[in-house]
Enzyme design. Structure first.
Site, mmCIF file in Angstrom:
data_model
loop_
_atom_site.group_PDB
_atom_site.id
_atom_site.type_symbol
_atom_site.label_atom_id
_atom_site.label_comp_id
_atom_site.label_asym_id
_atom_site.label_seq_id
_atom_site.Cartn_x
_atom_site.Cartn_y
_atom_site.Cartn_z
ATOM 1 N N ILE A 12 0.845 -1.204 0.000
ATOM 2 C CA ILE A 12 0.000 0.000 0.000
ATOM 3 C C ILE A 12 0.880 1.255 0.000
ATOM 4 C CG2 ILE A 12 -1.894 1.193 1.164
ATOM 5 C CD1 ILE A 12 -2.584 -1.529 2.505
ATOM 6 N N SER A 124 -7.205 -0.829 10.436
ATOM 7 C CA SER A 124 -7.869 -1.886 9.673
ATOM 8 C C SER A 124 -9.302 -2.073 10.148
ATOM 9 C CB SER A 124 -7.084 -3.183 9.907
ATOM 10 O OG SER A 124 -7.845 -4.288 9.526
ATOM 11 N N TYR A 148 -2.473 -9.491 15.781
ATOM 12 C CA TYR A 148 -2.332 -8.453 14.749
ATOM 13 C C TYR A 148 -3.423 -7.395 14.928
ATOM 14 C CZ TYR A 148 -3.097 -6.092 10.323
ATOM 15 O OH TYR A 148 -3.328 -5.118 9.373
ATOM 16 N N LYS A 152 -3.527 -3.110 16.115
ATOM 17 C CA LYS A 152 -4.190 -1.983 15.445
ATOM 18 C C LYS A 152 -5.008 -1.184 16.466
ATOM 19 C CE LYS A 152 -2.495 -2.605 11.433
ATOM 20 N NZ LYS A 152 -1.401 -1.733 11.032
HETATM 21 P P1 NAD Z 1 3.427 -4.705 3.391
HETATM 22 O O1 NAD Z 1 3.987 -5.809 4.208
HETATM 23 O O2 NAD Z 1 3.424 -4.864 1.906
HETATM 24 O O3 NAD Z 1 4.176 -3.332 3.726
HETATM 25 C C1 NAD Z 1 4.639 -3.041 5.025
HETATM 26 C C2 NAD Z 1 6.087 -2.581 4.902
HETATM 27 O O4 NAD Z 1 6.568 -2.285 6.194
HETATM 28 C C3 NAD Z 1 7.017 -3.629 4.285
HETATM 29 O O5 NAD Z 1 7.712 -3.047 3.202
HETATM 30 C C4 NAD Z 1 7.960 -4.008 5.427
HETATM 31 O O6 NAD Z 1 9.255 -4.286 4.963
HETATM 32 C C5 NAD Z 1 7.899 -2.759 6.292
HETATM 33 N N1 NAD Z 1 8.175 -2.951 7.712
HETATM 34 C C6 NAD Z 1 7.642 -3.851 8.582
HETATM 35 N N2 NAD Z 1 8.138 -3.665 9.813
HETATM 36 C C7 NAD Z 1 9.013 -2.626 9.726
HETATM 37 C C8 NAD Z 1 9.849 -1.957 10.658
HETATM 38 N N3 NAD Z 1 9.897 -2.300 11.943
HETATM 39 N N4 NAD Z 1 10.611 -0.929 10.213
HETATM 40 C C9 NAD Z 1 10.585 -0.555 8.917
HETATM 41 N N5 NAD Z 1 9.828 -1.140 7.997
HETATM 42 C C10 NAD Z 1 9.040 -2.170 8.399
HETATM 43 O O7 NAD Z 1 1.958 -4.415 3.930
HETATM 44 P P2 NAD Z 1 0.783 -3.544 3.309
HETATM 45 O O8 NAD Z 1 -0.265 -4.474 2.813
HETATM 46 O O9 NAD Z 1 1.324 -2.517 2.405
HETATM 47 O O10 NAD Z 1 0.208 -2.880 4.629
HETATM 48 C C11 NAD Z 1 0.619 -1.601 5.061
HETATM 49 C C12 NAD Z 1 -0.048 -1.279 6.371
HETATM 50 O O11 NAD Z 1 -1.467 -1.323 6.193
HETATM 51 C C13 NAD Z 1 0.272 -2.251 7.504
HETATM 52 O O12 NAD Z 1 0.368 -1.525 8.708
HETATM 53 C C14 NAD Z 1 -0.939 -3.157 7.527
HETATM 54 O O13 NAD Z 1 -1.148 -3.715 8.792
HETATM 55 C C15 NAD Z 1 -2.038 -2.179 7.169
HETATM 56 N N6 NAD Z 1 -3.222 -2.828 6.591
HETATM 57 C C16 NAD Z 1 -3.063 -3.639 5.504
HETATM 58 C C17 NAD Z 1 -4.170 -4.281 4.965
HETATM 59 C C18 NAD Z 1 -4.018 -5.213 3.790
HETATM 60 O O14 NAD Z 1 -4.925 -5.999 3.522
HETATM 61 N N7 NAD Z 1 -2.925 -5.183 3.040
HETATM 62 C C19 NAD Z 1 -5.436 -4.086 5.533
HETATM 63 C C20 NAD Z 1 -5.557 -3.241 6.627
HETATM 64 C C21 NAD Z 1 -4.438 -2.611 7.156
#
Ligand code: NAD
Ligand code: UDP
Length: 329
Positions: A12, A124, A148, A152
């Protein structure tokens, strides 16, 4: 306007960086590449003509963050970085609490210390638990079935409590529904590690022949066809939602659902994917997956009224773009 995007090489985050760069923002990414690759930066450059500044940093480490905030004047923080595998979080809760909570805390500390006025957090729809649909922002937050989800709820609380007593800091909590799809270039999208847990990446991998068959979890829910209903949102629409939230940010703590407001069942999504892409997806109907709710979709009126944002892309667009990205892998 310079924006620090944590997790900016992720799914995202990378789409949001594209939208922000195209709108003229100065984007700085902090990501430890736990779940993404460095070449995403080149892909962002191919799409936008500009490569964002990048720090390979762990956002739960305050010292590593200090370097970024000392070297750059940051106007806003978009905090995407975190672990997101629901099933894994049940088995190793401390890994999730440590990374997701300490990241939020360290960034909030930096926001205060370096006087950053705007903070946007990736929350989320999972915070609504098994409440009644459509979910409204005013609904009570229900206990999650997994750590998880708890991170949130807790992160929302940590940021809200901080902003309440620090009027210089405004916080926007964005509750995403089910992001799918990819950038139309096919250059960036979701790359799951190992076997996907989520529906769309599983479908695209079956389509590609990487996986043999999809399992549809449950057909006896009280829904249109018995299968689970979700509010799927195109990741590019979601990215625009972040820009709207940034530009229309109000003082204090504000919460918005980012979804389409429409529910689509698992079978409806499979059928749309098949029709749009002219591919057959073999599937079996199996038992319900523990922890799943029957229906989850948003009331999106608040985001429209206060941010002037709503989604534009259809489920067909989501299916087409997800498949185009997978084919390019
Ligand atoms: P993603 O895993 O593709 O991206 C998250 C990024 O954060 C990754 O590039 C990872 O390397 C980085 N990361 C993780 N821990 C880290 C740390 N301690 N320091 C630096 N970088 C770190 O996930 P996404 O799908 O892009 O989700 C982004 C956010 O949105 C997350 O917080 C996720 O919980 C939230 N979210 C996602 C969804 C979904 O369905 N994809 C739904 C609701 C909420
Ligand atoms: N689902 C499914 N088969 C899969 C993955 C998911 O039937 O291989 C269903 C799941 O039961 C839910 C919907 O698809 O009803 C969305 O699940 P996903 O994991 O993508 O997102 P969630 O809403 O659970 O965060």
């Amino acid at each position: 306007m310079s924006v620090l995007v944590t997790g900016g090489t992720g799914y995202i985050g990378s789409h949001t960086c594209v939208v922000l760069i195209e709108a003229g923002y100065d984007v700085i990414i902090a990501d430890n590449l736990y779940n993404s690759k460095l070449d995403v930066l080149d892909k962002i450059e191919s799409i936008t003509g500009k490569k964002p500044k990048f720090y390979c940093a762990d956002v739960s480490n305050k010292e590593e963050l200090d370097v970024i905030f000392k070297e750059n004047k940051i106007d806003s923080i978009l905090h995407f970085a975190g672990y997101k595998a629901v099933g894994e979080s049940v088995g190793v809760p401390l890994k999730y609490y440590r990374n997701n909570l300490l990241g939020t805390i360290a960034l909030a500390e930096c926001a205060l210390e370096y006087q950053v006025p705007k903070f946007i957090f990736s929350s989320s729809a999972t915070v609504y638990g098994d409440g009644s649909v459509p979910y409204r922002e005013s609904n009570p937050l229900l206990p999650s079935t997994n750590p998880y989800g708890e991170t949130k709820v807790m992160s929302e609380r940590i940021l809200s409590d901080t902003a309440k007593v620090n009027p210089g800091l405004s916080v926007t909590l964005l509750r995403y529904f089910n992001p799918i799809g990819a950038h139309k270039s096919g250059l960036i999208g979701e790359i799951p590690v190992g076997t996907p847990n989520n529906l769309m990446p599983y479908i695209t991998q079956v389509a590609k022949g990487k996986l043999a068959k999809l399992r549809v979890f449950g057909s006896d829910y009280d829904t249109v066809d018995g299968t689970g209903v979700r509010d799927f949102i195109h990741v590019v629409d979601l990215a625009y939602g972040h820009m709207a939230a940034l530009e229309k940010m109000k003082q204090g703590v504000n919460v918005y659902n980012l979804g389409t407001g429409k529910g689509t069942s698992v079978l409806e999504l499979i059928h749309t994917f098949q029709n749009v892409n002219n591919i057959t997806i073999p599937y079996d109907i199996v038992d319900r997956r523990p922890g799943d709710v029957a229906s989850s979709y948003a009331d999106v009126s608040k985001a429209w009224e206060e941010l002037g944002w709503k989604t534009e892309k259809s489920v067909e667009d989501m299916c087409r773009d997800s498949w185009f990205f997978e084919k390019n892998q």
